[in-house]
Motif scaffolding. Structure first.
Motif, PDB file in Angstrom:
ATOM      1  N   LYS A 148       1.268   0.025   3.661  1.00 30.17           N
ATOM      2  CA  LYS A 148       2.219   0.772   2.933  1.00 30.17           C
ATOM      3  C   LYS A 148       1.998   0.931   1.346  1.00 30.17           C
ATOM      4  O   LYS A 148       2.297   1.847   0.900  1.00 30.17           O
ATOM      5  CB  LYS A 148       3.663   0.175   3.406  1.00 30.17           C
ATOM      6  CG  LYS A 148       4.031   0.612   4.877  1.00 30.17           C
ATOM      7  CD  LYS A 148       5.305  -0.281   5.176  1.00 30.17           C
ATOM      8  CE  LYS A 148       6.302  -0.046   4.331  1.00 30.17           C
ATOM      9  NZ  LYS A 148       7.813  -0.652   4.749  1.00 30.17           N
ATOM     10  N   ARG A 149       1.744  -0.353   1.016  1.00 25.46           N
ATOM     11  CA  ARG A 149       1.612  -0.277  -0.426  1.00 25.46           C
ATOM     12  C   ARG A 149      -0.047   0.463  -1.084  1.00 25.46           C
ATOM     13  O   ARG A 149       0.516   1.353  -2.035  1.00 25.46           O
ATOM     14  CB  ARG A 149       1.220  -1.573  -1.062  1.00 25.46           C
ATOM     15  CG  ARG A 149       2.432  -2.641  -0.700  1.00 25.46           C
ATOM     16  CD  ARG A 149       3.708  -2.473  -1.534  1.00 25.46           C
ATOM     17  NE  ARG A 149       4.421  -1.688  -1.619  1.00 25.46           N
ATOM     18  CZ  ARG A 149       5.251  -1.187  -0.671  1.00 25.46           C
ATOM     19  NH1 ARG A 149       5.550  -2.161   0.459  1.00 25.46           N
ATOM     20  NH2 ARG A 149       6.286  -0.043  -0.504  1.00 25.46           N
ATOM     21  N   ALA A 150      -0.754   0.509  -0.087  1.00 31.51           N
ATOM     22  CA  ALA A 150      -2.015   1.321  -0.303  1.00 31.51           C
ATOM     23  C   ALA A 150      -1.704   2.806  -0.217  1.00 31.51           C
ATOM     24  O   ALA A 150      -2.252   3.508  -1.058  1.00 31.51           O
ATOM     25  CB  ALA A 150      -3.416   0.978   0.589  1.00 31.51           C
ATOM     26  N   LEU A 151      -1.062   3.200   0.665  1.00 28.06           N
ATOM     27  CA  LEU A 151      -1.005   4.634   1.192  1.00 28.06           C
ATOM     28  C   LEU A 151       0.279   4.973  -0.093  1.00 28.06           C
ATOM     29  O   LEU A 151       0.007   6.449  -0.368  1.00 28.06           O
ATOM     30  CB  LEU A 151       0.178   4.851   2.505  1.00 28.06           C
ATOM     31  CG  LEU A 151      -1.153   4.740   3.604  1.00 28.06           C
ATOM     32  CD1 LEU A 151      -0.269   4.663   4.764  1.00 28.06           C
ATOM     33  CD2 LEU A 151      -1.914   6.063   3.443  1.00 28.06           C
ATOM     34  N   ARG A 152       1.052   4.310  -0.707  1.00 21.93           N
ATOM     35  CA  ARG A 152       1.991   4.660  -1.672  1.00 21.93           C
ATOM     36  C   ARG A 152       1.196   4.854  -3.172  1.00 21.93           C
ATOM     37  O   ARG A 152       1.289   5.693  -3.942  1.00 21.93           O
ATOM     38  CB  ARG A 152       3.024   3.655  -1.884  1.00 21.93           C
ATOM     39  CG  ARG A 152       4.156   4.317  -2.763  1.00 21.93           C
ATOM     40  CD  ARG A 152       5.341   3.244  -2.899  1.00 21.93           C
ATOM     41  NE  ARG A 152       5.842   3.057  -4.179  1.00 21.93           N
ATOM     42  CZ  ARG A 152       5.471   2.295  -5.037  1.00 21.93           C
ATOM     43  NH1 ARG A 152       4.425   1.278  -4.953  1.00 21.93           N
ATOM     44  NH2 ARG A 152       5.794   2.202  -6.220  1.00 21.93           N
ATOM     45  N   LEU A 153       0.445   3.797  -3.476  1.00 21.77           N
ATOM     46  CA  LEU A 153      -0.244   3.723  -4.649  1.00 21.77           C
ATOM     47  C   LEU A 153      -1.706   4.441  -4.955  1.00 21.77           C
ATOM     48  O   LEU A 153      -1.994   5.101  -5.968  1.00 21.77           O
ATOM     49  CB  LEU A 153      -0.383   2.327  -5.231  1.00 21.77           C
ATOM     50  CG  LEU A 153       1.009   1.392  -5.296  1.00 21.77           C
ATOM     51  CD1 LEU A 153       0.734   0.034  -5.421  1.00 21.77           C
ATOM     52  CD2 LEU A 153       1.890   2.167  -6.317  1.00 21.77           C
ATOM     53  N   LEU A 154      -2.452   4.108  -3.959  1.00 25.31           N
ATOM     54  CA  LEU A 154      -3.862   4.407  -4.089  1.00 25.31           C
ATOM     55  C   LEU A 154      -4.333   6.006  -4.208  1.00 25.31           C
ATOM     56  O   LEU A 154      -4.961   6.370  -5.019  1.00 25.31           O
ATOM     57  CB  LEU A 154      -4.795   3.951  -2.940  1.00 25.31           C
ATOM     58  CG  LEU A 154      -4.936   2.419  -2.955  1.00 25.31           C
ATOM     59  CD1 LEU A 154      -5.572   1.616  -2.098  1.00 25.31           C
ATOM     60  CD2 LEU A 154      -5.166   1.960  -4.462  1.00 25.31           C
TER      61      LEU A 154
END
Length: 182
Positions: free
Chosen positions: A71-77
């Motif tokens: 979830k963090r990767a999909l939000r930030l990357l």
């Protein structure tokens, strides 16, 4: 299944203060010359929300670290890589060889989520040379990414060994404050 975090309208006001203070800092309003107020507010908001969500999911035995990271990767990357790819051609055309070398090093640091360490060692955020570093703004993202990587692991350890997470968070906060002042 993950718990859908509750929308917190009360936090929108703090987000607005954070955004305005960052904009005013970059617009050289003297009252915002410290520069970190907005970023600090974002860190507090993010830390509060992420910690609350992790604690709730762990207590309900629904926390999955792989899902959290995804979830963090999909939000930030996606946004991060877009910025990096847009900066590359401009840097190639406008920078001198030594500047291009530093830019390449900063690309690596950003990709490894350690841009805060890289830029800290290169120069101060407020130094005159910092205006020549197109990825300098990623230092705060580096801090946030390190938090996202390490904090869930600490929380899982705290709960697994029946440690009091809030007490340990307070201890870590005091240590962090002491180190930042030092």
């Amino acid at each position: 299944m993950a718990i859908k975090p509750k929308y917190r309208a009360d936090i929108d006001g703090l987000r607005a203060i954070a955004v305005v203070s960052v904009i005013f800092f970059h617009a050289d309003f003297k009252i915002f010359s410290g520069g970190y107020l907005g970023v600090d507010i974002f860190f507090v908001i993010s830390g509060f929300l992420i910690t609350s969500n992790i604690m709730e999911e762990i207590e309900l035995k629904k926390f999955q670290i792989s899902r959290f990271y995804a979830k963090r990767a999909l939000r930030l990357l996606p946004a991060l890589y877009f910025v990096l790819f847009v900066c590359i051609p401009f840097s190639w055309f406008w920078m001198l060889p030594n500047q291009l070398k530093s830019f390449g090093e900063s690309l690596v640091a950003v990709s490894l989520f350690i841009s805060n360490v890289y830029f800290w060692k290169m120069s101060g955020y407020f130094s005159s040379i910092s205006k020549e570093m197109p990825l300098l703004h990623t230092w705060s993202l580096g801090v946030e990414e390190q938090y996202y990587i390490l904090f869930p692991i600490f929380m899982l350890i705290f709960f697994r060994f029946n440690l009091k997470p809030l007490f340990i968070i307070y201890i870590l906060a005091v240590i962090s404050l002491i180190l930042s002042e030092w």
